[in-house]
Scaffold this active site. Structure first.
Site, PDB file in Angstrom:
ATOM      1  N   HIS A 204      -3.282  67.792 -67.314  1.00 36.69           N
ATOM      2  CA  HIS A 204      -3.021  66.394 -66.962  1.00 36.69           C
ATOM      3  C   HIS A 204      -2.736  65.558 -68.205  1.00 36.69           C
ATOM      4  O   HIS A 204      -3.096  64.383 -68.258  1.00 36.69           O
ATOM      5  CB  HIS A 204      -4.210  65.810 -66.195  1.00 36.69           C
ATOM      6  CG  HIS A 204      -4.439  66.434 -64.864  1.00 36.69           C
ATOM      7  ND1 HIS A 204      -5.546  66.154 -64.077  1.00 36.69           N
ATOM      8  CD2 HIS A 204      -3.705  67.340 -64.153  1.00 36.69           C
ATOM      9  CE1 HIS A 204      -5.482  66.862 -62.955  1.00 36.69           C
ATOM     10  NE2 HIS A 204      -4.375  67.587 -62.981  1.00 36.69           N
ATOM     11  N   TYR A 205      -2.110  66.157 -69.198  1.00 38.84           N
ATOM     12  CA  TYR A 205      -1.816  65.409 -70.426  1.00 38.84           C
ATOM     13  C   TYR A 205      -0.790  64.320 -70.140  1.00 38.84           C
ATOM     14  O   TYR A 205       0.061  64.443 -69.260  1.00 38.84           O
ATOM     15  CB  TYR A 205      -1.337  66.348 -71.541  1.00 38.84           C
ATOM     16  CG  TYR A 205      -0.250  67.329 -71.140  1.00 38.84           C
ATOM     17  CD1 TYR A 205       1.082  66.966 -71.202  1.00 38.84           C
ATOM     18  CD2 TYR A 205      -0.567  68.613 -70.703  1.00 38.84           C
ATOM     19  CE1 TYR A 205       2.086  67.848 -70.839  1.00 38.84           C
ATOM     20  CE2 TYR A 205       0.416  69.510 -70.330  1.00 38.84           C
ATOM     21  CZ  TYR A 205       1.747  69.115 -70.409  1.00 38.84           C
ATOM     22  OH  TYR A 205       2.734  69.996 -70.030  1.00 38.84           O
TER      23      TYR A 205
END
Length: 547
Positions: A483-484
């Site tokens: 989920h960067y």
């Protein structure tokens, strides 16, 4: 603004309706009729909108803009529908493991901390390789994002996505046990199936249907106006092209992009009048391309020999990745394949999720007392994980080369902010409570010394009351949940309308503009962002043409 939006929407919806009818004629994706290999592109061609990145935001954005304008969508990978592993729920882990430097659907990279990660490199982007969980953003996200949202368009954009590619999952044994365990340890209330972000335990949506078949952002291209769109795959964008504007204030203006195909040949895609180049290449790809195109810190670009187009000191900064920590163990009974379906939204800074996987034994057990069998033997691994919200710890992206196909260097600085570390301690402590719940008792092995879990990897500390021991566990077991985000954040690199500050005709529309991860999982919000911004652009142009 809301009334004007309402006036313009009916026309746009009618055009989408006719696109939907045409998409149902064939069982194969109708978007394939306007997909070309980049080798077939002419030396030069012009468009109203050039979108770099056919991923989670880029696909709904392209489909939306094609209603009224000529669109080119550029994707560096191939198409997903003919990859059987990719298209099945069971293929999630194999897809992440079967990687190569240039062609695999998942492109592996490792942060400077040594944490393995992956990027989508296929039409549909990361939505075509992820775990499929779909849950809308928390209300706080909209206020903190800095984006100029239109509430009416926001809700309609979510609904457009959900009608096309989101399904209600049917819980089986492992996800049911997780739900019951979360409720047992106080992650209340139970909110049932909902796509909204709500404190407590809930069942979220999935982009896998009841048969385990994957849907992704690429499916939204079936809603495009096929006479107005071209999708080029295996198309690597080398750099953005600029020209000096003739406005009173000297400013560079984006005029097109340079594309390299798989044979090494170059093509130019150029903008028509009032057109825009839009980067939707993700939190790694978008800041990377800006830097290589001359938008970034002046002295840093000069040190690489890159001509400076615009001094933008925060390109590649404020890069975040939500830490994932947890435990895995062998199940005493065979479980089904399950990805994220249930989530526990706690009030202590962590989200709890789980998955289960079915694996073959490395080799069958042979014995002189047993008949050899060609049928493989299977076992199941169950995993419980916590995701730290936010996060507050920020990292950065730096060039490793001036070659666009070389991954940049990234550092996320996991747990550099003590608030993130405390949230991880809270979350992993809740995992410990969950393991001690009655709902999890069926997953213990019984032996002479009692019942216990057969952990795969590091178990939680025995003394879970110790902040120091739990914090050490967090540091030692940190991994990514993919989920960067960040690197082109609002207010630093782009304005509230996602236009790149300091240049004209250039926007960034993807998760790189986020300074905080939306809700439990960002997929829903990034999909919505592409649709929402596409509608806003259409409406703005309609208003200008009517003025």
């Amino acid at each position: 603004m809301a009334s004007t939006t309402a006036q313009c929407l009916p026309f746009i919806i009618i055009m989408m309706f006719f696109s939907l009818i045409s998409s149902t004629i064939s069982q194969s994706p109708s978007y394939m009729s306007f997909v070309v290999n980049a080798t077939a592109l002419p030396p030069e061609e012009s468009f109203d909108y050039i979108i770099v990145g056919g991923g989670t935001a880029g696909c709904p954005l392209a489909a939306t803009l094609s209603v009224n304008h000529r669109v080119l969508l550029l994707e560096r990978g191939g198409v997903p529908h003919d990859n059987p592993t990719l298209m099945r729920q069971e293929g999630f882990i194999p897809t992440l493991r079967q990687v190569d430097p240039f062609h695999s659907a998942a492109e592996a990279f490792t942060s400077e901390e040594g944490v393995p990660n992956a990027r989508g490199r296929i039409l549909g982007g990361s939505s075509a390789i992820n775990a499929g969980f779909y849950s809308r953003a928390d209300d706080e996200f909209y206020d903190r994002s800095g984006i100029n949202w239109d509430p009416l368009l926001l809700e309609r954009s979510y609904q457009w996505i959900e009608k096309s590619i989101v399904f209600e999952p049917q819980l089986q044994s492992w996800q049911t046990s997780l739900r019951d365990g979360l409720l047992e340890v106080g992650v209340q209330p139970y909110n049932g199936f909902t796509l909204k972000h709500s404190l407590g335990t809930k069942i979220g949506g999935s982009t896998f249907n009841s048969s385990g078949h994957r849907h992704s952002a690429a499916d939204l291209l079936n809603l495009a106006r096929e006479t107005n769109i071209k999708i080029a795959v295996y198309a690597t964008v080398e750099r953005i092209l600029f020209s000096a504007s003739d406005s009173p204030e000297p400013k560079e203006i984006a005029i097109g992009v340079v594309i390299r195909d798989s044979l090494g040949h170059f093509h130019h895609a150029m903008l028509r009048e009032n057109g825009e180049v839009i980067l939707s290449a993700g939190a790694i790809g978008s800041p990377h391309l800006l830097l290589l195109s001359g938008i970034g810190p002046r002295s840093y670009l000069s040190s690489w020999g890159i001509p400076v187009v615009n001094h933008s000191p925060f390109v590649g900064e404020f890069l975040y990745d939500n830490p994932r920590n947890g435990v895995s163990f062998v199940s005493p009974k065979l479980l089904e394949h399950s990805l994220i379906q249930v989530v526990g939204i706690t009030d202590s800074g962590a989200y709890l999720e789980a998955s289960s996987n079915v694996l073959p034994f490395p080799s069958p057990v042979h014995s002189i007392f047993m008949r050899s069998s060609s049928s493989p033997l299977y076992f199941s691994i169950a995993s419980i994980m916590e995701k730290t919200i936010g996060p507050l710890s920020a990292g950065s992206l730096r060039l490793a080369s001036t070659e666009i196909r070389a991954n940049p260097n990234v550092r996320f600085n996991y747990f550099s902010n003590p608030v993130d570390l405390q949230r991880c301690v809270n979350g992993t402590r809740k995992v410990g409570e969950l393991l001690r719940s009655q709902a999890m008792s069926a997953y213990r092995f019984w032996g002479w010394s009692g019942a216990d879990f057969r952990f795969v990897g590091l178990p939680l500390p025995v003394n879970q009351t110790s902040d120091e021991e739990m914090a050490d566990f967090c540091r030692r077991t940190v991994s990514t949940i993919w989920h960067y985000h960040g690197g082109c954040v609002v207010g630093r690199v782009v304005d509230p309308n996602l236009k790149v500050i300091g240049v004209d005709n250039l926007r960034v529309i993807d998760g790189s503009v986020f300074s905080i991860s939306p809700g439990t999982n960002p997929q829903a919000t990034v999909l919505m962002l592409g649709r929402h911004m596409g509608l806003k652009i259409l409406i703005d142009r309609m208003q200008k043409s009517d003025a």
